[in-house]
Scaffold this motif. Structure first.
Motif, PDB file in Angstrom:
ATOM      1  N   GLY A 306      41.220  -5.428  18.368  1.00 45.31           N
ATOM      2  CA  GLY A 306      40.936  -7.175  18.992  1.00 45.31           C
ATOM      3  C   GLY A 306      39.582  -7.640  19.793  1.00 45.31           C
ATOM      4  N   ALA A 307      39.420  -6.631  20.140  1.00 47.85           N
ATOM      5  CA  ALA A 307      38.397  -7.030  21.091  1.00 47.85           C
ATOM      6  C   ALA A 307      36.829  -6.267  20.300  1.00 47.85           C
ATOM      7  CB  ALA A 307      37.827  -5.790  22.549  1.00 47.85           C
ATOM      8  N   LYS A 308      36.552  -6.365  19.170  1.00 49.94           N
ATOM      9  CA  LYS A 308      36.226  -6.160  17.311  1.00 49.94           C
ATOM     10  C   LYS A 308      35.037  -4.703  18.108  1.00 49.94           C
ATOM     11  CE  LYS A 308      35.806 -10.732  15.676  1.00 49.94           C
ATOM     12  NZ  LYS A 308      37.237 -10.554  14.993  1.00 49.94           N
ATOM     13  N   LYS A 309      35.299  -3.637  19.301  1.00 49.68           N
ATOM     14  CA  LYS A 309      34.780  -3.004  19.193  1.00 49.68           C
ATOM     15  C   LYS A 309      35.634  -1.260  17.955  1.00 49.68           C
ATOM     16  CE  LYS A 309      33.729  -3.781  23.908  1.00 49.68           C
ATOM     17  NZ  LYS A 309      34.439  -3.266  25.338  1.00 49.68           N
ATOM     18  N   ILE A 310      34.882  -1.172  17.339  1.00 54.39           N
ATOM     19  CA  ILE A 310      35.366   0.020  15.953  1.00 54.39           C
ATOM     20  C   ILE A 310      34.712   1.075  16.491  1.00 54.39           C
ATOM     21  CG2 ILE A 310      35.416   0.749  13.960  1.00 54.39           C
ATOM     22  CD1 ILE A 310      36.491  -2.165  14.363  1.00 54.39           C
TER      23      ILE A 310
END
Length: 454
Positions: A306-310
Motif C-alpha cells: 500500500g505504501a509502494k515499498k516493493i
C-alpha cells in the motif's frame, strides 16, 4: 507491549518487527487451539476414546463449512493493510464497517447450514456408527457459536492489520480460561459428555466476540467501529471478496481433500480416528506457529505494498521464509521426540490409538516447514493483491493431488494403509511450494520494474 504502528511495518528492521508482531499471534493461535485441545483432553480423560473419536471426526466438516468464510478475513486483512499503508482513513472506515456486518452474515449462513446438514455430512464421510450420534450432538451445538466466531475472527483481522496483536491475545486468554472451566463443569459435574465441551466452546466464543467489538468501538483511528454505521460499501466489499473468496475457496477445497482423507481414516476404525484426532491436535500447535509467521508476512507485505515499498515486500518474504524453515524443523524434531507422551495426554485407554497417532507424526515431523513456507508464500502473494494465483496453485498441487492419490495409489492393496495416506501430505506441500515460489519471484520482479518506471 505496545501495538505496532503502520510506520514500524513500513520502516525499520524487518526481522525484529516481524518477531515482535508474531509472538502475540502465536500465543493467540495456541489459545484458539486450546479450545479444541481442552475438548479432547477432557472427554478423553472423563468419557473415553469413543468421545475423542466423536469430537475428532467433526474437524474436517467444521473446516469445510467455516474455511470459505474465514477466507474472507484474509480479504479484510489485506484491504485494511492497504488502506492504512496508504494513510487513507475514509477507506479504512468503510472496510471496517463492511467487514463487521459481513461477519454476522457469514456466521448466520454457517450456523443454518450446520444445523440442517450436520448428520448428513457425518454419514457422507463414513463416521463410525459407534460415535455418529455423539458427533452430531457436538456439531449442532458447536455451529450455534458461528456468528460469535466470525465476529471475533474478522474483528481480530482488523486489529492485527492495524498492528494490534496484543488485544486479540488478551481477549482470547479470558475466553480460553472460561472455556476450560466450563469444560470441566459441564463434563465432570453435569455429565454432558461431548455436548458439554461444545457448549463451553460456544459460550467462550461469544465472550471473545463481545470483547473484540468493545475494542474496536474504543479505537481512536480509522479502525474505530460505530455499530449504528454498519453497512456494506460496494467498492470495499468487492475488494474483500476479490482477495477473500479465492482464499476461502482454496481453504474449502483444501478441506474437501481432507474430508476425503478423514473418510479414508474412518474406514480403519475408532482407534485410527481417535489417534489421528489427537495427532492433528498436537500438529495444530506447530502449524499455528508457522501460520502466525505467514500472517505477519501478509500484513507487512500488504502495508508495504500500500505504501509502494516493493523492496520491503521482498525482504519480508525472505525473512518469513527463513523463520518458518527454522521453526518448522525445530518443532518437527521436538514433536517426534515427545510424540508418545504427548499423545498419552489425550488418549488414556488405547495403546493402539496412540500408535496410530505416532505413525502420523513420524511422517509429518520433517514436513511441517514445507507447509509453513508454502503458507508464507501464499500470504505474501495475497498481501500484494494476488489471491487467485495461490488459490489455483494450491487447488492443483494440494487438493487435486491428494484426491488423485486417494483414488489411485491408496487403492493399491499394499498401499492401502494409514502411512500411505499421510505420505500424500509432504509430497503435495513440495509440489505447491515450488510453483508458488516461482510465481512470487516473477511477480516481485515485475513490480520492481514497474516501481522503477513510476
Amino acid at each position: 507491549m505496545k501495538r505496532m504502528s503502520s510506520t514500524q511495518m513500513c520502516n525499520g528492521p524487518i526481522l525484529k518487527n516481524i518477531i515482535i508482531f508474531t509472538i502475540p499471534l502465536v500465543l493467540t493461535g495456541v489459545l484458539q487451539l486450546m479450545f479444541n485441545a481442552a475438548d479432547l483432553v477432557v472427554v478423553g480423560r472423563f468419557c473415553g476414546s469413543d468421545s475423542i473419536a466423536a469430537v475428532g471426526s467433526t474437524g474436517s466438516i467444521i473446516n469445510l463449512l467455516v474455511n470459505l468464510f474465514m477466507g474472507l478475513s484474509a480479504g479484510v486483512s489485506v484491504s485494511v493493510a492497504h488502506a492504512l499503508g496508504a494513510n487513507d482513513k475514509e477507506t479504512t472506515h468503510k472496510v471496517v464497517h463492511t467487514a463487521m456486518l459481513l461477519s454476522v452474515i457469514s456466521g448466520t449462513i454457517i450456523t443454518v447450514s450446520g444445523l440442517l446438514f450436520s448428520k448428513s455430512m457425518l454419514y457422507a464421510i463414513g463416521t463410525p456408527s459407534e460415535v455418529i450420534d455423539l458427533s452430531n450432538i457436538y456439531l449442532k451445538i458447536y455451529f450455534c457459536g458461528m456468528i460469535s466466531s466470525m465476529v471475533y475472527n474478522y474483528g481480530a483481522a482488523i486489529l492485527r492489520s492495524a498492528g494490534d496483536t496484543q488485544g486479540p491475545l488478551i481477549y482470547l486468554t479470558i475466553s480460553g480460561v472460561l472455556n476450560l472451566i466450563m469444560n470441566l463443569f459441564f463434563v465432570t459435574l453435569i455429565k454432558m459428555d461431548v455436548a458439554g465441551v461444545a457448549l463451553a466452546t460456544t459460550i467462550s466464543q461469544t465472550v471473545s466476540a463481545v470483547l473484540i467489538v468493545i475494542a474496536l468501538k474504543n479505537r481512536t483511528d480509522g479502525c474505530r467501529l460505530y455499530l449504528r454505521k454498519l453497512r456494506i460499501y460496494k467498492n470495499q466489499l468487492i475488494k474483500i471478496l476479490k482477495i477473500g473468496v479465492p482464499a476461502g475457496v482454496q481453504s474449502s477445497l483444501f478441506s474437501i481433500s481432507n474430508v476425503l482423507i478423514q473418510s479414508s481414516i474412518n474406514s480403519f476404525g475408532v482407534d485410527a480416528v481417535s489417534g489421528n484426532a489427537a495427532a492433528v491436535n498436537l500438529e495444530g500447535f506447530i502449524f499455528t506457529t508457522l501460520d502466525s509467521v505467514a500472517n505477519a508476512g501478509l500484513t507487512f507485505a500488504g502495508q508495504n505494498f500500500g505504501a509502494k515499498k516493493i523492496d520491503r515486500v521482498k525482504k519480508t518474504a525472505i525473512t518469513c521464509v527463513g523463520l518458518n524453515t527454522a521453526i518448522g524443523l525445530v518443532l518437527g524434531i521436538c514433536a517426534l521426540i515427545f510424540a508418545r507422551p504427548l499423545l498419552g495426554i489425550y488418549i488414556t485407554d488405547s495403546q493402539n490409538a496412540i500408535d496410530n497417532g505416532f505413525s502420523r507424526i513420524k511422517i509429518f515431523c520433517l514436513a511441517y516447514c514445507l507447509g509453513g513456507v508454502m503458507n508464507v508464500v501464499s500470504g505474501i502473494l495475497r498481501g500484494i493483491g494476488s489471491s487467485v494465483l495461490p488459490m489455483a496453485v494450491t487447488i492443483g498441487g494440494v487438493c487435486l493431488f491428494r484426491v488423485v492419490w486417494i483414488f489411485t495409489i491408496f487403492q493399491i492393496p499394499e498401499f492401502h494403509t494409514l502411512t500411505s495416506l499421510y505420505i500424500s501430505y509432504p509430497i503435495s506441500y513440495t509440489i505447491t511450494l515450488l510453483v508458488q515460489a516461482v510465481a512470487l519471484i516473477l511477480i516481485l520482479r515485475k513490480l520492481n520494474k514497474k516501481t522503477a518506471v513510476d
